[in-house]
Design an enzyme around this catalytic site. Structure first.
Site, PDB file in Angstrom:
ATOM      1  N   LEU A 129      35.739  51.627  47.020  1.00 21.00           N
ATOM      2  CA  LEU A 129      36.379  51.828  45.717  1.00 21.00           C
ATOM      3  C   LEU A 129      36.456  53.324  45.401  1.00 21.00           C
ATOM      4  O   LEU A 129      37.518  53.868  45.086  1.00 21.00           O
ATOM      5  CB  LEU A 129      35.573  51.094  44.629  1.00 21.00           C
ATOM      6  CG  LEU A 129      36.090  51.184  43.202  1.00 21.00           C
ATOM      7  CD1 LEU A 129      37.419  50.444  43.051  1.00 21.00           C
ATOM      8  CD2 LEU A 129      35.079  50.583  42.204  1.00 21.00           C
ATOM      9  N   GLU A 131      36.610  57.368  45.410  1.00 23.13           N
ATOM     10  CA  GLU A 131      37.373  58.376  46.151  1.00 23.13           C
ATOM     11  C   GLU A 131      36.786  59.749  45.825  1.00 23.13           C
ATOM     12  O   GLU A 131      35.991  59.873  44.884  1.00 23.13           O
ATOM     13  CB  GLU A 131      38.854  58.302  45.774  1.00 23.13           C
ATOM     14  CG  GLU A 131      39.439  56.940  46.147  1.00 23.13           C
ATOM     15  CD  GLU A 131      40.953  56.851  46.054  1.00 23.13           C
ATOM     16  OE1 GLU A 131      41.607  57.840  45.622  1.00 23.13           O
ATOM     17  OE2 GLU A 131      41.486  55.785  46.408  1.00 23.13           O
ATOM     18  N   GLY A 348      -1.802  64.546  46.487  1.00 22.80           N
ATOM     19  CA  GLY A 348      -1.210  65.185  47.673  1.00 22.80           C
ATOM     20  C   GLY A 348      -0.707  64.172  48.687  1.00 22.80           C
ATOM     21  O   GLY A 348       0.344  64.364  49.314  1.00 22.80           O
ATOM     22  N   GLU A 371      26.979  51.856  42.658  1.00 21.60           N
ATOM     23  CA  GLU A 371      27.458  50.616  42.023  1.00 21.60           C
ATOM     24  C   GLU A 371      27.420  50.713  40.490  1.00 21.60           C
ATOM     25  O   GLU A 371      27.145  49.746  39.785  1.00 21.60           O
ATOM     26  CB  GLU A 371      26.714  49.398  42.576  1.00 21.60           C
ATOM     27  CG  GLU A 371      26.937  49.292  44.092  1.00 21.60           C
ATOM     28  CD  GLU A 371      26.677  47.956  44.702  1.00 21.60           C
ATOM     29  OE1 GLU A 371      26.824  46.948  43.991  1.00 21.60           O
ATOM     30  OE2 GLU A 371      26.347  47.915  45.895  1.00 21.60           O
TER      31      GLU A 371
HETATM   32  N1  CAA Z   1      34.978  41.569  35.327  1.00 20.89           N
HETATM   33  C1  CAA Z   1      36.285  41.242  35.198  1.00 20.89           C
HETATM   34  N2  CAA Z   1      37.192  42.079  34.652  1.00 20.89           N
HETATM   35  C2  CAA Z   1      36.760  43.273  34.208  1.00 20.89           C
HETATM   36  C3  CAA Z   1      35.422  43.663  34.296  1.00 20.89           C
HETATM   37  C4  CAA Z   1      34.509  42.758  34.887  1.00 20.89           C
HETATM   38  N3  CAA Z   1      33.214  43.062  35.013  1.00 20.89           N
HETATM   39  N4  CAA Z   1      35.285  44.907  33.779  1.00 20.89           N
HETATM   40  C5  CAA Z   1      36.510  45.282  33.355  1.00 20.89           C
HETATM   41  N5  CAA Z   1      37.398  44.280  33.617  1.00 20.89           N
HETATM   42  C6  CAA Z   1      38.819  44.271  33.301  1.00 20.89           C
HETATM   43  C7  CAA Z   1      39.016  44.458  31.806  1.00 20.89           C
HETATM   44  O1  CAA Z   1      38.945  43.219  31.128  1.00 20.89           O
HETATM   45  C8  CAA Z   1      40.388  45.082  31.742  1.00 20.89           C
HETATM   46  O2  CAA Z   1      41.366  44.075  31.903  1.00 20.89           O
HETATM   47  P1  CAA Z   1      42.461  43.823  30.719  1.00 20.89           P
HETATM   48  O3  CAA Z   1      43.183  45.143  30.574  1.00 20.89           O
HETATM   49  O4  CAA Z   1      43.305  42.730  31.266  1.00 20.89           O
HETATM   50  O5  CAA Z   1      41.667  43.486  29.499  1.00 20.89           O
HETATM   51  C9  CAA Z   1      40.459  45.925  32.999  1.00 20.89           C
HETATM   52  O6  CAA Z   1      39.458  45.414  33.907  1.00 20.89           O
HETATM   53  C10 CAA Z   1      40.182  47.395  32.752  1.00 20.89           C
HETATM   54  O7  CAA Z   1      38.910  47.477  32.134  1.00 20.89           O
HETATM   55  P2  CAA Z   1      38.451  48.757  31.313  1.00 20.89           P
HETATM   56  O8  CAA Z   1      39.532  49.125  30.338  1.00 20.89           O
HETATM   57  O9  CAA Z   1      37.091  48.496  30.795  1.00 20.89           O
HETATM   58  O10 CAA Z   1      38.443  49.874  32.435  1.00 20.89           O
HETATM   59  P3  CAA Z   1      37.902  51.374  32.380  1.00 20.89           P
HETATM   60  O11 CAA Z   1      38.827  52.231  33.117  1.00 20.89           O
HETATM   61  O12 CAA Z   1      37.501  51.757  30.987  1.00 20.89           O
HETATM   62  O13 CAA Z   1      36.594  51.271  33.304  1.00 20.89           O
HETATM   63  C11 CAA Z   1      34.298  50.977  33.787  1.00 20.89           C
HETATM   64  C12 CAA Z   1      35.519  50.492  33.011  1.00 20.89           C
HETATM   65  C13 CAA Z   1      33.175  50.039  33.380  1.00 20.89           C
HETATM   66  C14 CAA Z   1      33.930  52.396  33.433  1.00 20.89           C
HETATM   67  C15 CAA Z   1      34.588  50.838  35.304  1.00 20.89           C
HETATM   68  O14 CAA Z   1      35.551  51.780  35.725  1.00 20.89           O
HETATM   69  C16 CAA Z   1      33.349  51.023  36.152  1.00 20.89           C
HETATM   70  O15 CAA Z   1      32.572  50.072  36.310  1.00 20.89           O
HETATM   71  N6  CAA Z   1      33.154  52.222  36.726  1.00 20.89           N
HETATM   72  C17 CAA Z   1      32.075  52.426  37.702  1.00 20.89           C
HETATM   73  C18 CAA Z   1      32.582  52.181  39.087  1.00 20.89           C
HETATM   74  C19 CAA Z   1      31.472  51.927  40.063  1.00 20.89           C
HETATM   75  O16 CAA Z   1      30.526  51.195  39.778  1.00 20.89           O
HETATM   76  N7  CAA Z   1      31.596  52.501  41.236  1.00 20.89           N
HETATM   77  C20 CAA Z   1      30.685  52.264  42.310  1.00 20.89           C
HETATM   78  C21 CAA Z   1      31.458  51.888  43.558  1.00 20.89           C
HETATM   79  S1  CAA Z   1      30.640  51.037  44.847  1.00 20.89           S
HETATM   80  C22 CAA Z   1      29.526  52.110  45.514  1.00 20.89           C
HETATM   81  O17 CAA Z   1      28.743  52.644  44.802  1.00 20.89           O
HETATM   82  C23 CAA Z   1      29.509  52.369  46.985  1.00 20.89           C
HETATM   83  C24 CAA Z   1      28.879  51.352  47.816  1.00 20.89           C
HETATM   84  O18 CAA Z   1      29.352  51.071  48.905  1.00 20.89           O
HETATM   85  C25 CAA Z   1      27.597  50.706  47.397  1.00 20.89           C
END
Ligand code: CAA
Length: 389
Positions: A129, A131, A348, A371
């Site tokens: 996810l 970038e 230590g 995550e």
């Molecule tokens: N389940 C289902 N749908 C969801 C949801 C969920 N948990 N969270 C949001 N949505 C939906 C919303 O309902 C919305 O849909 P609608 O427009 O139809 O209502 C849409 O997604 C957009 O939601 P937001 O407006 O809340 O989106 P946002 O841009 O404000 O972002 C955020 C919300 C919570 C900040 C999200 O971007 C986020 O979780 N960011 C963190 C990303 C992350 O955890 N990255 C880690 C990647 S993995 C990793 O670490 C590497 C690895 O390999 C382990």
């Protein structure tokens, strides 16, 4: 571990937990420090974990999994993470970030092809996810997929991909319609050997050093249109849904690390003497242990509760974001607190590589970052509580 009465475990749960505990103690404990030091990927033990059914615990048997429930998954993962957080994150990403999304959103053909080898542990799956310029603000990704006949052509970079250097299959989130922002993101299932997909350098990390992390580079990478997961534009929702499951896994990883650090500190406090008595008999140390233990048990309750919420949501459109985010937030901050105190109690020796306590301390930090950082968990929780989402 305690069998709390409000979480009565079935015989199946106990058998799986005990099998995971036994495997972790016998097979992982002897090699954990060596693989942390070398940063080598523990291929042989991960393969054995696959053979034992640990890599697709909640996936139905017809798709190669163990067909168990969400509580079984956290019970097994906790035992692995108590011994080594690197094996733990490889297991967590395979089970939740990769398998969970395909089971929930994949077609029958996709499940057969992209789920069966991974859930049965014959191959490794990863999730992409983040970038280089978009981490927490995941919706602003720059990578693109453009339709060309029966294919999509992918271009761009993905970073911090857990198991990136070794994975056989990837779930890739990329923009098909940038004007629509989050609603223009789509998810694709991509085979690791697809021409146009290369793996960047392996990241040198502070902790979880035996888990392999890298960038992925897509250059005119042609992916069959049939590998679109869900529908065009549904990718952000899939990514977020899958992260809810993933966050329970990382919370469990944090719990396992904290339990290991606590147990080491508890034993040390009973043996090490200073000023004529075991250091645990000084209230300064005893109170530290009390706080560590209490936060660990509170983490466990939040995690098991989130697992039950996840289980109840199966087959419905229901979300368990609140439970998952609270569990991850509390357990990861507990892991940092507990490992910090454990190093301090060891003095230590806590700073020495001769004991695993410094490894627990290094491994704990990532649980507050990947995550979804602690700040993002607070954002999710507060938005849900304020009725903003
Ligand atoms: N389940 C289902 N749908 C969801 C949801 C969920 N948990 N969270 C949001 N949505 C939906 C919303 O309902 C919305 O849909 P609608 O427009 O139809 O209502 C849409 O997604 C957009 O939601 P937001 O407006 O809340 O989106 P946002 O841009 O404000 O972002 C955020 C919300 C919570 C900040 C999200 O971007 C986020 O979780 N960011 C963190 C990303 C992350 O955890 N990255 C880690 C990647 S993995 C990793 O670490 C590497 C690895 O390999 C382990």
């Amino acid at each position: 571990m305690t069998d709390l009465p409000i979480f009565p475990l079935t015989d199946e749960h106990k058998m799986l937990r005990d099998a995971a505990r036994d495997f972790a103690q016998k097979e992982i404990a002897p090699i954990a420090a060596e693989f942390d030091e070398s940063g080598e990927f523990p291929q042989a033990t991960i393969k054995k974990m696959g053979e034992l059914g640990f890599m697709g615990i909640e996936i139905p048997e017809q798709y190669g999994g163990a067909g168990m429930d969400a509580l079984a998954y956290v019970l097994a993962l906790e035992e692995i993470c108590k011994v080594d957080a690197s094996h733990g994150v490889i297991m967590s990403v395979n089970n939740s970030l990769y398998c969970h999304g395909i089971l929930k959103f994949g077609s029958e053909d996709q499940k057969k092809k992209f789920l069966t080898p991974i859930a049965s542990g014959k191959a490794i799956g990863a999730y992409t996810l983040t970038e280089p310029q978009s981490g927490s603000d995941a919706g602003t990704m720059r990578s693109r997929a453009v339709r060309d006949g029966d294919f999509y052509v992918l271009n761009g970079r993905k970073s911090w991909v857990t198991s990136g250097p070794v994975a056989d299959y990837f779930v890739v989130f990329t923009m098909t319609d940038p004007d629509k922002k989050q609603k223009g993101v789509s998810a694709f299932l991509v085979e690791g050997k697809t021409p146009g997909l290369t793996r960047g350098k392996k990241e040198p990390k502070l902790g979880i050093r035996a888990s392999a992390t890298s960038e992925l580079i897509f250059e005119d990478c042609r992916v069959p249109a049939e590998n679109l997961l869900g529908t065009e534009g549904e990718g952000f929702k899939i990514a977020m849904t899958v992260l809810d499951a993933g966050r329970i896994g990382i919370a469990t990883q944090a719990l396992g690390i904290a339990e290991a650090a606590y147990e080491a500190a508890r034993q040390y406090a009973g043996q090490r003497e200073a000023f004529g008595q075991p250091i645990g008999q000084f209230q300064g140390t005893g109170f530290k242990l009390a706080d560590m233990k209490t936060r660990i048990e509170a983490s466990r309750l939040l995690i098991y509760n989130a697992a039950l919420a996840k289980e109840m949501s199966k087959g419905t459109e229901g979300r368990y974001s609140l439970e998952a985010s609270m569990a991850k937030l509390f357990a990861s901050e507990t892991a940092m607190f507990v490992t910090h105190q454990a190093v301090q109690i060891h003095g230590g020796m806590g700073y020495s590589r001769e004991l695993p306590v410094e490894r627990y301390f290094r491994d704990a930090k990532i649980t507050e970052i990947y995550e979804g950082t602690s700040e993002i968990q607070r954002l999710v929780i507060s938005r849900l509580e304020l009725g903003m989402k």
